[in-house]
Motif scaffolding. Structure first.
Motif, PDB file in Angstrom:
ATOM      1  N   PRO A  15      -4.236   6.395 -17.516  1.00 22.52           N
ATOM      2  CA  PRO A  15      -5.287   5.711 -16.764  1.00 22.52           C
ATOM      3  C   PRO A  15      -6.012   4.685 -17.621  1.00 22.52           C
ATOM      4  O   PRO A  15      -6.228   4.892 -18.822  1.00 22.52           O
ATOM      5  CB  PRO A  15      -6.233   6.849 -16.361  1.00 22.52           C
ATOM      6  CG  PRO A  15      -6.001   7.913 -17.372  1.00 22.52           C
ATOM      7  CD  PRO A  15      -4.538   7.825 -17.709  1.00 22.52           C
ATOM      8  N   SER A  69     -10.807   2.073 -10.229  1.00 21.05           N
ATOM      9  CA  SER A  69      -9.727   2.279  -9.268  1.00 21.05           C
ATOM     10  C   SER A  69      -8.749   1.121  -9.381  1.00 21.05           C
ATOM     11  O   SER A  69      -9.035   0.099 -10.017  1.00 21.05           O
ATOM     12  CB  SER A  69     -10.290   2.339  -7.843  1.00 21.05           C
ATOM     13  OG  SER A  69     -10.797   1.057  -7.474  1.00 21.05           O
ATOM     14  N   SER A  70      -7.600   1.255  -8.763  1.00 21.66           N
ATOM     15  CA  SER A  70      -6.607   0.172  -8.813  1.00 21.66           C
ATOM     16  C   SER A  70      -7.128  -1.098  -8.160  1.00 21.66           C
ATOM     17  O   SER A  70      -6.697  -2.198  -8.493  1.00 21.66           O
ATOM     18  CB  SER A  70      -5.304   0.619  -8.147  1.00 21.66           C
ATOM     19  OG  SER A  70      -5.498   0.865  -6.761  1.00 21.66           O
ATOM     20  N   LEU A 162     -15.165  10.633  -2.851  1.00 25.30           N
ATOM     21  CA  LEU A 162     -14.007  11.140  -3.581  1.00 25.30           C
ATOM     22  C   LEU A 162     -14.089  12.636  -3.849  1.00 25.30           C
ATOM     23  O   LEU A 162     -13.124  13.243  -4.317  1.00 25.30           O
ATOM     24  CB  LEU A 162     -13.851  10.408  -4.913  1.00 25.30           C
ATOM     25  CG  LEU A 162     -13.475   8.929  -4.847  1.00 25.30           C
ATOM     26  CD1 LEU A 162     -13.373   8.344  -6.250  1.00 25.30           C
ATOM     27  CD2 LEU A 162     -12.159   8.740  -4.106  1.00 25.30           C
ATOM     28  N   ILE A 173      -5.832  12.680  -3.349  1.00 21.91           N
ATOM     29  CA  ILE A 173      -5.255  11.692  -2.445  1.00 21.91           C
ATOM     30  C   ILE A 173      -6.169  10.466  -2.366  1.00 21.91           C
ATOM     31  O   ILE A 173      -5.722   9.319  -2.382  1.00 21.91           O
ATOM     32  CB  ILE A 173      -5.041  12.288  -1.039  1.00 21.91           C
ATOM     33  CG1 ILE A 173      -4.091  13.501  -1.105  1.00 21.91           C
ATOM     34  CG2 ILE A 173      -4.499  11.231  -0.081  1.00 21.91           C
ATOM     35  CD1 ILE A 173      -2.700  13.159  -1.628  1.00 21.91           C
ATOM     36  N   TRP A 175      -8.367   9.464  -4.617  1.00 23.52           N
ATOM     37  CA  TRP A 175      -8.564   8.819  -5.914  1.00 23.52           C
ATOM     38  C   TRP A 175      -7.296   8.085  -6.330  1.00 23.52           C
ATOM     39  O   TRP A 175      -6.241   8.684  -6.537  1.00 23.52           O
ATOM     40  CB  TRP A 175      -8.948   9.869  -6.949  1.00 23.52           C
ATOM     41  CG  TRP A 175      -8.976   9.422  -8.380  1.00 23.52           C
ATOM     42  CD1 TRP A 175      -8.414  10.069  -9.436  1.00 23.52           C
ATOM     43  CD2 TRP A 175      -9.608   8.258  -8.940  1.00 23.52           C
ATOM     44  NE1 TRP A 175      -8.648   9.400 -10.611  1.00 23.52           N
ATOM     45  CE2 TRP A 175      -9.380   8.281 -10.332  1.00 23.52           C
ATOM     46  CE3 TRP A 175     -10.333   7.198  -8.388  1.00 23.52           C
ATOM     47  CZ2 TRP A 175      -9.863   7.283 -11.182  1.00 23.52           C
ATOM     48  CZ3 TRP A 175     -10.814   6.204  -9.230  1.00 23.52           C
ATOM     49  CH2 TRP A 175     -10.577   6.251 -10.604  1.00 23.52           C
ATOM     50  N   ASP A 176      -7.395   6.760  -6.440  1.00 19.98           N
ATOM     51  CA  ASP A 176      -6.261   5.916  -6.833  1.00 19.98           C
ATOM     52  C   ASP A 176      -6.610   5.202  -8.128  1.00 19.98           C
ATOM     53  O   ASP A 176      -7.099   4.065  -8.107  1.00 19.98           O
ATOM     54  CB  ASP A 176      -5.942   4.907  -5.724  1.00 19.98           C
ATOM     55  CG  ASP A 176      -4.726   4.046  -6.060  1.00 19.98           C
ATOM     56  OD1 ASP A 176      -3.867   4.506  -6.835  1.00 19.98           O
ATOM     57  OD2 ASP A 176      -4.650   2.914  -5.556  1.00 19.98           O
ATOM     58  N   PRO A 177      -6.394   5.841  -9.268  1.00 22.42           N
ATOM     59  CA  PRO A 177      -6.782   5.230 -10.541  1.00 22.42           C
ATOM     60  C   PRO A 177      -5.896   4.049 -10.901  1.00 22.42           C
ATOM     61  O   PRO A 177      -4.729   3.967 -10.490  1.00 22.42           O
ATOM     62  CB  PRO A 177      -6.589   6.370 -11.544  1.00 22.42           C
ATOM     63  CG  PRO A 177      -5.495   7.206 -10.942  1.00 22.42           C
ATOM     64  CD  PRO A 177      -5.728   7.142  -9.459  1.00 22.42           C
ATOM     65  N   GLY A 187      -0.933   0.799  -9.484  1.00 19.30           N
ATOM     66  CA  GLY A 187      -1.776   1.624  -8.623  1.00 19.30           C
ATOM     67  C   GLY A 187      -0.947   2.043  -7.432  1.00 19.30           C
ATOM     68  O   GLY A 187      -0.170   1.238  -6.908  1.00 19.30           O
ATOM     69  N   GLY A 188      -1.076   3.289  -7.031  1.00 21.32           N
ATOM     70  CA  GLY A 188      -0.276   3.765  -5.905  1.00 21.32           C
ATOM     71  C   GLY A 188       1.210   3.674  -6.153  1.00 21.32           C
ATOM     72  O   GLY A 188       2.002   3.558  -5.215  1.00 21.32           O
ATOM     73  N   GLY A 189       1.621   3.683  -7.417  1.00 22.39           N
ATOM     74  CA  GLY A 189       3.039   3.643  -7.767  1.00 22.39           C
ATOM     75  C   GLY A 189       3.663   2.260  -7.780  1.00 22.39           C
ATOM     76  O   GLY A 189       4.871   2.124  -7.960  1.00 22.39           O
ATOM     77  N   ARG A 190       2.838   1.208  -7.608  1.00 21.10           N
ATOM     78  CA  ARG A 190       3.408  -0.144  -7.604  1.00 21.10           C
ATOM     79  C   ARG A 190       2.634  -1.061  -8.543  1.00 21.10           C
ATOM     80  O   ARG A 190       1.460  -0.831  -8.831  1.00 21.10           O
ATOM     81  CB  ARG A 190       3.418  -0.721  -6.184  1.00 21.10           C
ATOM     82  CG  ARG A 190       2.038  -0.912  -5.600  1.00 21.10           C
ATOM     83  CD  ARG A 190       2.078  -1.391  -4.150  1.00 21.10           C
ATOM     84  NE  ARG A 190       0.750  -1.592  -3.611  1.00 21.10           N
ATOM     85  CZ  ARG A 190       0.052  -2.734  -3.740  1.00 21.10           C
ATOM     86  NH1 ARG A 190       0.588  -3.757  -4.394  1.00 21.10           N
ATOM     87  NH2 ARG A 190      -1.153  -2.841  -3.236  1.00 21.10           N
TER      88      ARG A 190
END
Length: 210
Positions: A15, A69-70, A162, A173, A175-177, A187-190
């Motif tokens: 992170p 966050s992302s 959150l 779910i 929390w999108d660091p 972020g979110g895998g992308r």
């Protein structure tokens, strides 16, 4: 089949943390890092020995670990190649770093008073951890070019939305660091934003344009 490439960088994914500290004149410094891990109420963070944050933490013994966050990637990237140090070492000059005395202003982020430590929090960050320094350990070899700091989390501030209602737990779910993988922002895998840091470090990346 596995290969043995002799990896130069081992940023597999951690992170991003915006570390706020106080400069010697009492002004705030803000630095993005991506070497941090937590266990219980303690955290280990890694910093280069030439960083202003390193000098501030050694002198003051306090910091705030602000987790963006992302969605905050623009702000983080704006200060990715800046330093609070007035004198830059050669390798940072080559990578494109510049001295920036007002990191909050450069990032377009807002100072928020802390409750237990002197450095300010970042108001926009969904998670803010007020910390005090516990131990200092030289790190990196063969020459010790970095320092591993153990800090104790004195108080955690988390956006109410959150927190799972009725608990003291963050919703994994919701929390999108912002994550850094090999100097790139995810972020979110992308991949969520081009990285100035990756350009400065001349990383040979193959990521899709954002």
């Amino acid at each position: 089949m596995h290969v043995v490439p002799g990896l130069k960088v081992l940023y597999f994914g951690t992170p991003v943390v915006l570390v706020s500290t106080l400069n010697e004149d009492g002004t705030p410094n803000l630095a993005p890092i991506s070497s941090a891990w937590w266990l219980g109420q303690h955290c280990m963070i890694g910093l280069g020995n030439n960083a202003q944050t390193t000098a501030n933490l050694l002198r003051e013994g306090e910091c705030v670990l602000n987790l963006p966050s992302s969605a905050m990637v623009d702000a983080v990237d704006r200060i990715a190649l800046t330093t609070g140090k007035r004198t830059l070492v050669d390798y940072k000059v080559e990578q494109g770093y510049r001295h920036e005395p007002d990191k909050f202003g450069a990032a377009r982020l807002t100072e928020q008073a802390s409750e237990l430590v002197k450095p300010p929090r970042v108001a926009e960050c969904p998670v803010q951890l007020e910390c005090r320094l516990v131990t200092v350990n030289p790190f990196g070899g063969p020459e010790r070019h970095a320092t591993a700091f153990e800090v104790e989390v004195l108080r955690a501030h988390v956006e109410e939305e959150l927190v799972i209602p009725g608990t003291h737990h963050v919703d994994p779910i919701g929390w999108d660091p912002l994550i850094m993988k090999f100097c790139e922002f995810f972020g979110g895998g992308r991949n969520v934003h081009p990285s100035r840091l990756a350009e400065g470090w001349k990383m040979p990346h193959r990521v899709a344009a954002v």
